[in-house]
Design an enzyme around this catalytic site. Structure first.
Site, short mmCIF file in Angstrom:
data_model
loop_
_atom_site.label_atom_id
_atom_site.label_comp_id
_atom_site.label_asym_id
_atom_site.label_seq_id
_atom_site.Cartn_x
_atom_site.Cartn_y
_atom_site.Cartn_z
N HIS A 72 63.02 22.07 58.91
CA HIS A 72 62.48 23.14 58.07
C HIS A 72 61.02 23.40 58.44
CE1 HIS A 72 65.48 22.79 54.47
NE2 HIS A 72 66.08 22.74 55.64
N TYR A 201 60.47 24.87 45.21
CA TYR A 201 59.94 24.11 44.07
C TYR A 201 59.55 25.14 43.01
CZ TYR A 201 59.33 19.93 47.06
OH TYR A 201 59.54 18.84 47.88
N LYS A 297 57.66 11.66 49.13
CA LYS A 297 56.90 10.68 49.93
C LYS A 297 57.47 9.26 49.95
CE LYS A 297 53.86 13.33 51.51
NZ LYS A 297 54.63 13.93 52.57
N TYR A 385 52.26 17.54 52.90
CA TYR A 385 53.72 17.60 52.76
C TYR A 385 54.42 17.17 54.05
CZ TYR A 385 58.17 19.24 50.96
OH TYR A 385 59.46 19.29 50.52
P1 FAD Z 1 64.88 0.56 48.37
O1 FAD Z 1 65.54 1.72 49.00
O2 FAD Z 1 64.86 0.45 46.89
O3 FAD Z 1 65.58 -0.73 48.99
C1 FAD Z 1 65.42 -2.02 48.45
C2 FAD Z 1 66.66 -2.82 48.71
O4 FAD Z 1 66.47 -4.15 48.23
C3 FAD Z 1 67.87 -2.28 47.97
O5 FAD Z 1 68.95 -2.13 48.85
C4 FAD Z 1 68.13 -3.30 46.87
O6 FAD Z 1 69.51 -3.39 46.54
C5 FAD Z 1 67.62 -4.56 47.55
N1 FAD Z 1 67.22 -5.62 46.62
C6 FAD Z 1 66.70 -5.53 45.38
N2 FAD Z 1 66.45 -6.73 44.86
C7 FAD Z 1 66.83 -7.62 45.80
C8 FAD Z 1 66.80 -9.04 45.86
N3 FAD Z 1 66.38 -9.78 44.84
N4 FAD Z 1 67.26 -9.64 46.96
C9 FAD Z 1 67.71 -8.91 48.02
N5 FAD Z 1 67.76 -7.57 48.02
C10 FAD Z 1 67.32 -6.94 46.92
N6 FAD Z 1 62.13 9.53 47.03
C11 FAD Z 1 61.96 10.78 47.44
O7 FAD Z 1 61.08 11.02 48.27
N7 FAD Z 1 62.77 11.79 46.94
C12 FAD Z 1 63.78 11.53 46.05
O8 FAD Z 1 64.50 12.43 45.62
C13 FAD Z 1 63.94 10.24 45.59
N8 FAD Z 1 64.92 9.93 44.70
C14 FAD Z 1 65.04 8.65 44.28
C15 FAD Z 1 66.02 8.31 43.34
C16 FAD Z 1 66.15 7.02 42.86
C17 FAD Z 1 67.21 6.69 41.82
C18 FAD Z 1 65.26 6.02 43.32
C19 FAD Z 1 65.35 4.60 42.79
C20 FAD Z 1 64.31 6.34 44.29
C21 FAD Z 1 64.19 7.65 44.76
N9 FAD Z 1 63.23 7.99 45.73
C22 FAD Z 1 63.09 9.25 46.14
C23 FAD Z 1 62.38 7.01 46.34
C24 FAD Z 1 62.94 6.54 47.68
O9 FAD Z 1 64.33 6.55 47.64
C25 FAD Z 1 62.35 5.17 47.91
O10 FAD Z 1 60.95 5.31 48.06
C26 FAD Z 1 62.95 4.43 49.10
O11 FAD Z 1 64.27 4.07 48.83
C27 FAD Z 1 62.12 3.19 49.44
O12 FAD Z 1 62.79 2.37 50.35
P2 FAD Z 1 62.69 0.80 50.24
O13 FAD Z 1 63.49 0.29 51.38
O14 FAD Z 1 61.28 0.40 50.09
O15 FAD Z 1 63.37 0.42 48.85
C1 DHB Z 2 64.45 16.11 47.87
C2 DHB Z 2 63.83 15.19 47.07
C3 DHB Z 2 62.50 15.33 46.76
O1 DHB Z 2 61.88 14.42 46.01
C4 DHB Z 2 61.77 16.40 47.24
O2 DHB Z 2 60.47 16.54 46.90
C5 DHB Z 2 62.38 17.32 48.05
C6 DHB Z 2 63.74 17.18 48.36
C7 DHB Z 2 65.88 15.95 48.19
O3 DHB Z 2 66.49 15.01 47.66
O4 DHB Z 2 66.42 16.75 48.96
#
Ligand code: FAD
Ligand code: DHB
Length: 393
Positions: A72, A201, A297, A385
């Site tokens: 995009h 948005y 982010k 962004y």
């Molecule tokens: P995570 O993806 O949370 O991965 C952590 C992993 O550790 C998981 O698989 C979990 O099961 C595992 N874990 C937890 N506890 C333990 C333990 N004790 N032992 C072993 N493993 C464990 N960001 C956006 O930019 N846009 C979005 O739309 C958006 N939507 C989101 C929706 C939800 C419901 C959530 C929770 C987050 C969302 N985020 C979004 C944020 C984004 O998804 C996260 O920033 C991203 O997943 C971060 O990656 P990570 O690997 O740090 O953590």
């Molecule tokens: C999506 C999620 C976001 O948080 C965002 O700012 C833009 C797009 C998405 O899930 O596609």
């Protein structure tokens, strides 16, 4: 069992770290509490910054992303009944974002790890980290009924916001900075072709709405709702009617409707724990920081953290250099705080706060008007962004 780096959590942070370490010839074991199916189906973020895409492609896990990711070059801000395009590419000297679901990134990384025969334990339980104050850290866990003890040089805490790693650091060693928001997002995936090519948005008097997508057949949509809202209160008809109201504008544009394939409510929070290291335990991604999703982010910060960590570990193993590890937290936190500010700013500009008065509303509109009419303001939004280049905050 012994390894060099024990990685707790198989989200994007843990899986990418394992992959980068493997490419640097460093052994790691990944321990995850959820099943592979759960980790691969969990619908979350969708927007990859240019730097995130570059890291995945440069490290050999971007083939499907290159084929299926949707590049995009702009986004739209909709308010006061009109849409305004921000030309990301023109304003940032050629940078762009790519829409590719987080669970697709996770699938690609899991596949790469399993293809390499590298250790990855799903469905572990009782995961505990210890000894990270010494030079003999240890991770213990149960898997398929057996107890495991994993001795290692370092532990990477990539276990998300509610994981065990941050919680295992002695109280008082971490400074926590936090903001909870008085709203949440209701997100849906719909079996409907996206009715436009770019994200939109919307700031509407009834609250925020976001139009996104996952593929040429699937639309992703979000609505601002109350933080304690129950999904039961949102029939399909109510979801669509609210989306249509919030996106209405003089161009007549609307998302296409389709069967709702998935739905969920996500609370919104800003959170930073610092430093992101305690002894030989390094926190990365959501384990250390959370942003509200408005700036897209969260996933990108997780990728940026593990990129810094993998390089620092590689230098330690290759040449015994401590500098990279010593600088890890400060290096990451510069980018983290830039993203914290941007996400808070986008959230404040686009959402309706409960009990919001006319003064705050007028300030929001003035800010939006400024962003879409001033090249300087639009450039600031655009560079944040698409993501600040690596090497800068
Ligand atoms: P995570 O993806 O949370 O991965 C952590 C992993 O550790 C998981 O698989 C979990 O099961 C595992 N874990 C937890 N506890 C333990 C333990 N004790 N032992 C072993 N493993 C464990 N960001 C956006 O930019 N846009 C979005 O739309 C958006 N939507 C989101 C929706 C939800 C419901 C959530 C929770 C987050 C969302 N985020 C979004 C944020 C984004 O998804 C996260 O920033 C991203 O997943 C971060 O990656 P990570 O690997 O740090 O953590
Ligand atoms: C999506 C999620 C976001 O948080 C965002 O700012 C833009 C797009 C998405 O899930 O596609």
């Amino acid at each position: 069992m012994r390894t060099q780096v024990a990685i707790v959590g198989a989200g994007p942070a843990g899986l990418l770290l394992a992959h980068l370490l493997q490419r640097a010839g460093i052994e790691a074991v990944v321990v995850e509490i959820r099943s592979r199916e759960y980790a691969e189906q969990r619908v979350r973020a969708g927007v990859l910054e240019q730097g995130t895409v570059d890291v995945l492609i440069e490290n050999g896990v971007g083939a499907r992303l290159k084929r299926e990711g949707l590049v995009h070059h702009g986004v739209e801000l909709r308010f006061a009944g009109r849409g305004h395009r921000i030309d990301l590419t023109e304003l940032t000297g050629g940078r762009s974002i790519t829409v590719y679901g987080q669970q697709e990134v996770v699938k690609d990384l899991v596949a790469a790890r399993l293809a390499a025969g590298a250790p990855l334990y799903f469905e572990a339980s009782d995961v505990r980290v210890a000894g990270f104050d010494t030079d003999r850290p240890r991770v213990t866990f149960r898997h398929e009924g057996r107890e495991h003890a994993l001795d290692c040089d370092f532990i990477a805490g990539c276990d998300g916001f509610r994981g065990t790693c941050r919680a295992s650091i002695p109280a008082g060693s971490l400074a926590v900075h936090e903001r909870a928001y008085p709203f949440a997002w209701l997100g849906i995936l719909a079996a409907a072709a996206p009715s436009r090519d770019e994200l939109a948005y919307a700031n509407h008097e009834r609250g925020f709405a976001l139009f996104s997508m996952r593929s040429p057949e699937v639309t992703r949509l979000y609505l601002q709702v109350a933080p304690d809202e129950s999904l039961d209160e949102w029939s399909d008809d109510r979801v669509w009617s609210e989306l249509h109201t919030r996106f209405a504008g003089d161009d007549g544009w609307q998302p296409n409707e389709g069967a709702i394939l998935e739905r969920g409510i996500t609370g919104m929070r800003s959170f930073v724990a610092e430093p992101m290291r305690h002894g030989r335990l390094f926190l990365a991604g959501d384990a250390a920081h959370i942003v509200p999703p408005t700036g897209a982010k969260g996933l990108n910060l997780a990728v940026a953290d593990v990129r810094v960590l993998a390089r620092a570990l590689a230098r330690w193993y290759a040449a015994g250099e401590e500098e990279g590890l010593a600088a890890y937290s400060a290096t990451c936190l510069r980018r983290v705080w830039r993203a914290e500010h941007f996400s808070w700013w986008m959230t404040s500009m686009l959402h309706r706060a409960p009990g919001e008065d006319s003064f705050r509303r007028r300030l929001q509109l003035a800010q939006l008007e400024y962003v879409v009419t001033s090249r300087a303001a639009a450039t600031s939004l655009a560079e944040n962004y698409v993501g600040m280049p690596f090497g800068t905050p």
